[in-house]
Design a protein around this motif. Structure first.
Motif, short mmCIF file in Angstrom:
data_model
loop_
_atom_site.label_atom_id
_atom_site.label_comp_id
_atom_site.label_asym_id
_atom_site.label_seq_id
_atom_site.Cartn_x
_atom_site.Cartn_y
_atom_site.Cartn_z
N ARG A 245 0.81 -1.22 0.00
CA ARG A 245 0.00 0.00 0.00
C ARG A 245 0.84 1.27 0.00
O ARG A 245 0.44 2.31 -0.50
CB ARG A 245 -0.83 0.03 1.28
N SER A 246 1.99 1.21 0.66
CA SER A 246 2.74 2.44 0.93
C SER A 246 3.91 2.63 -0.03
O SER A 246 4.72 3.53 0.15
CB SER A 246 3.29 2.39 2.36
N GLY A 247 4.00 1.78 -1.07
CA GLY A 247 5.15 1.91 -1.95
C GLY A 247 6.43 1.60 -1.21
O GLY A 247 7.46 2.23 -1.40
N ARG A 291 8.99 12.26 -0.08
CA ARG A 291 8.20 12.84 -1.17
C ARG A 291 7.31 13.93 -0.64
O ARG A 291 6.43 13.66 0.19
CB ARG A 291 7.34 11.75 -1.80
N SER B 290 5.28 1.49 -5.94
CA SER B 290 4.14 0.58 -5.81
C SER B 290 2.99 1.25 -5.06
O SER B 290 2.01 0.62 -4.72
CB SER B 290 4.56 -0.71 -5.08
N ARG B 291 3.12 2.54 -4.81
CA ARG B 291 2.06 3.27 -4.11
C ARG B 291 0.96 3.60 -5.08
O ARG B 291 1.16 4.34 -6.05
CB ARG B 291 2.63 4.58 -3.56
N PRO B 292 -0.25 3.11 -4.82
CA PRO B 292 -1.32 3.32 -5.80
C PRO B 292 -1.90 4.72 -5.77
O PRO B 292 -2.58 5.13 -6.70
CB PRO B 292 -2.37 2.27 -5.39
N ASP B 293 -1.61 5.46 -4.72
CA ASP B 293 -2.32 6.73 -4.51
C ASP B 293 -1.48 7.95 -4.89
O ASP B 293 -1.91 9.07 -4.66
CB ASP B 293 -2.68 6.88 -3.03
N ALA B 294 -0.28 7.72 -5.41
CA ALA B 294 0.62 8.86 -5.56
C ALA B 294 1.33 8.83 -6.91
O ALA B 294 2.45 8.37 -7.04
CB ALA B 294 1.66 8.83 -4.42
N PRO B 295 0.65 9.32 -7.94
CA PRO B 295 1.21 9.24 -9.30
C PRO B 295 2.55 9.94 -9.42
O PRO B 295 2.80 10.96 -8.77
CB PRO B 295 0.15 9.94 -10.17
N LEU B 296 3.40 9.40 -10.26
CA LEU B 296 4.76 9.93 -10.39
C LEU B 296 4.91 10.91 -11.54
O LEU B 296 5.86 11.69 -11.58
CB LEU B 296 5.74 8.77 -10.56
#
Lengths: 471, 471
Positions: A245-247, A291, B290-296
């Protein structure tokens, strides 16, 4: 030759100066004490060199006189690795305390062995960066000792152990030569990995005098929660979800059994119960990132919602301030101190394959209760690393000395259960002299043979920290 | 004894079965070939054991007969480390190709030495995870060889080298005993770090037969850009900003000089110029999480805006699709192939402290041009790791053979400049036999002494890959 030999003492004084050769009992005392009071050093001489060249000259003098050398950093080790015998010289590294370089672009810090860990953390912070090694003794332990014992601590899950944080070393060898391995290159495949010989070898193969350390972008944001979980299986499930979830921003994933949380709340000054009800197990999870655009609080909240729904978590508290975060961490870090009023504690520092942990704890709890009915497992540790401090408090009201007298018997039982499951009897504290016999009992003969070959190859005359790790 | 001795051959056949003892020239040919055509193997026997026990028995037989063993994985090495001499036996690991275990919760994969790297990447992907080791030869190289040579590749900046990705090993020693080190524990401080002896030792201290490898959460999102930068100083500045801005999510930071990009565009099938104008240097940067909530993508855009304003970047393209991303990577990865039509190339695989790189490249370019006016540096590599493939194409229209005849002279000059700046003459390819003489010339005598001591401690009869790394 004995270390008291006048000619030998004169030679040492000629190298480091008379003020740094200690022979008076009062001067020697701090170098002979031991963290947990299990050992008493017996050296009659301690030397405090002020440079790598002086370390080299002292070791050369000792090698020539066949006087064994016990290197000592902050003297905070937990396995008697820096405890001296009569006839040995303590070589204290504390005066080698310069930061030689800090390169923000390369994210590296070059420090001498005697630098206090907290000072290095501070130097990194001053440069806007992070040196992530963090452990209870950080205010007094020294980086040379951290590397010699491959220290772990609180941030291993994210950043690795001391070994993983080290890009290069400078080492004084058993014959007094200096190995210069401070290049600090990320990639260097020109032959054997010499630095890895010395890291974790507890001063038995060489004396670390300086190191190049890795720095990281400083986390600008963190989110911390203490969660009640029904069992360790749920805790492991939660760990996997948190990583994904947290990357992979999980910087700590600590576990505490109900008893360990209870004694922390009961005995630590100012501590308050973080949860409404008692819980069999609690997890302290922390996410951190550098970040600036991606806050972690919502990630933690989503994670917790999912975990509640899945039945993995029954209660929990998210830190709303730095003070609350500190209070949660204080509970976890204060456990060893909070155990003391509960009487004797037989301590273990074990690691296991993650999947084996729930069954191991059940088996060990049953086994030690069979040996000592009413024994109180005070189990906590770095679950993300598979590392448990499996401490056993005496039964309430029992006789402390009688309980502690059974240390070896009880530890042997615990260690057997660990080894049967492919685990390690020393996850992060090392072997020193405390676990030498257990190592010999439990380590395969082939491993011991290889270790003896290495010792013989690098220190054939057994000048360096004899009796520690291999004997 | 010679390997052709009938009794010896019978013994080998008894161990692995007659079909797996190869002596016919046609059968032997693939095991005697060498990637770049610089060497020709000369063994008359190759053995293909099917299990660790068979490897152990073969090595024991060779040790007894005093026949040296050359372990060989996918035979893709670039320094002649798997090339055999007459009188030696090639021990090919390709039949040890089972994945023994994949534990998603523990993020570990246990694989035998002969597993193809790409197959391991695929197995991790099937489990929703990532095994990050990635390099040009991944379709045919084997994990045992990757570990024996401590392979680097494209993801070192984020995930480390093969060494960093390895939690445990199983190794056949020089006398045929099997060291069982597959516990896979993150933390284990029970004595010396034996696994690190074998990683990167190129089969000279033991033969790796299996390994426990680290897996990671699979990135679910990436952002990739190719950027024109005026010089390497600007590239390094950009790297620091990218690490801090992205929460250390930089998964690749590759550099290419103008000539290397030009030949890639000119010679690779279907390649198109990614930038409008020629540039002295280009950077390929990739962020992944791998964080789904934080686009790069927005992170990359912000980073580029800042970099434009600061004059660090003059032009650039962000990949808008997976095809565009593949096209950008193809330019970078295709450089070695694209160099071929330009004639002879004298290759170097060096690393340097990051801060020393801009000045090194200027000094080396001047030095090699002084030796061969018109020489064309085709400089590219993993800037984030301080690792440059400093390849030198011949002057346009020059005689290829005459140019290549000066390899040793030119390399010695380049290597001198590297070592003067604290760098390494083999960042990721190893020593093998190609660089043995240069290692002896440039490595400090103390380092060589320590390496010889280790060789003697673990392989006193020089059964394992003699003449490689140490001789």
């Amino acid at each position: 030759m004995t270390p008291q030999d006048p000619a030998f003492l004169e030679r040492l004084k000629g190298i480091v100066g008379p003020a740094h050769v200690l022979t008076e009992p009062a001067d020697l005392a701090p170098f002979l004490a031991e963290e947990r009071g299990r050992y008493q050093g017996a050296a009659t001489v301690a030397v405090r060199p002020g440079s790598t060249e002086e370390v080299a000259a002292v070791v050369a003098a000792c090698a020539e006189a066949q006087v064994p050398v016990v290197p000592q950093g902050g003297n905070t080790g937990l396995v008697g690795g820096a405890v001296s015998e009569a006839g040995e010289v303590v070589l204290a590294l504390g005066r080698l305390n310069r930061i030689r370089a800090l390169d923000p672009a390369a994210h590296t810090l070059t420090a001498e062995a005697g630098c206090i860990l907290a000072d290095l953390q501070g130097a990194a912070e001053d440069a806007g960066l992070l040196f992530p090694l963090s452990l209870g003794a950080e205010g007094s332990c020294q980086i040379g000792g951290n590397l010699a014992s491959n220290a772990g601590g609180l941030n291993v899950l994210r950043y690795g152990t001391a070994r993983d944080l080290c890009l290069g070393l400078e080492v004084v060898l058993a014959d007094g030569r200096i190995w210069h391995g401070l290049s600090g290159l990320t990639k260097d495949n020109t032959g054997y990995a010499l630095k890895h010989l010395f890291i974790g070898a507890e001063g038995t193969l060489g004396i670390i005098t300086a190191a190049v350390l890795k720095l990281f972008p400083r986390p600008t944001e963190s989110a911390t929660a203490l969660l009640a979980v029904p069992d360790l299986t749920a805790a492991l499930d939660l760990l996997g979800r948190a990583r994904a979830r947290s990357g992979d921003s999980v910087s700590a994933f600590e576990v505490m059994n109900g008893f360990s949380l209870e004694v922390a709340v009961r005995h630590l000054p100012g501590a308050r119960a973080p949860l409404e009800e008692p819980t069999p197990w609690a997890v302290l999870v922390e996410l951190a990132t550098s970040r600036p655009d991606a806050p972690l609080r919502p990630v933690l909240e989503t994670l917790l919602e999912e975990a509640f729904e899945a039945g993995l978590v029954s209660d929990g508290v998210i830190a709303e301030s730095l003070d609350q975060r500190a209070a949660l961490w204080n509970l976890r870090e204060g456990i060893p101190e909070a155990q003391k009023p509960e009487g004797g504690s037989i301590k273990h520092d074990v690691s296991l394959p993650l999947a084996a942990i729930p069954e191991f704890v059940a088996a060990a709890d049953a086994a030690v209760d069979a040996l000592v009915p009413g024994i109180r497992p005070c189990t906590f540790g770095h679950l993300g690393d598979g590392n448990l401090h499996y401490n056993l408090s005496q039964p309430a009201g029992a006789d402390k000395d009688a309980f502690l007298a059974r240390w070896e018997e009880i530890s042997a039982r615990v260690h057997d259960l660990v080894v049967e499951r492919g685990g390690s009897i020393s996850a992060e504290h090392g072997i020193g002299q405390l676990k030498v016999a257990e190592l010999e009992r439990l380590k395969p003969a082939l491993d011991m043979d290889l270790m003896h070959r290495l010792k013989k190859a690098l220190d054939p005359d057994r000048v360096l920290n004899p009796g520690k790790v291999v004997r």
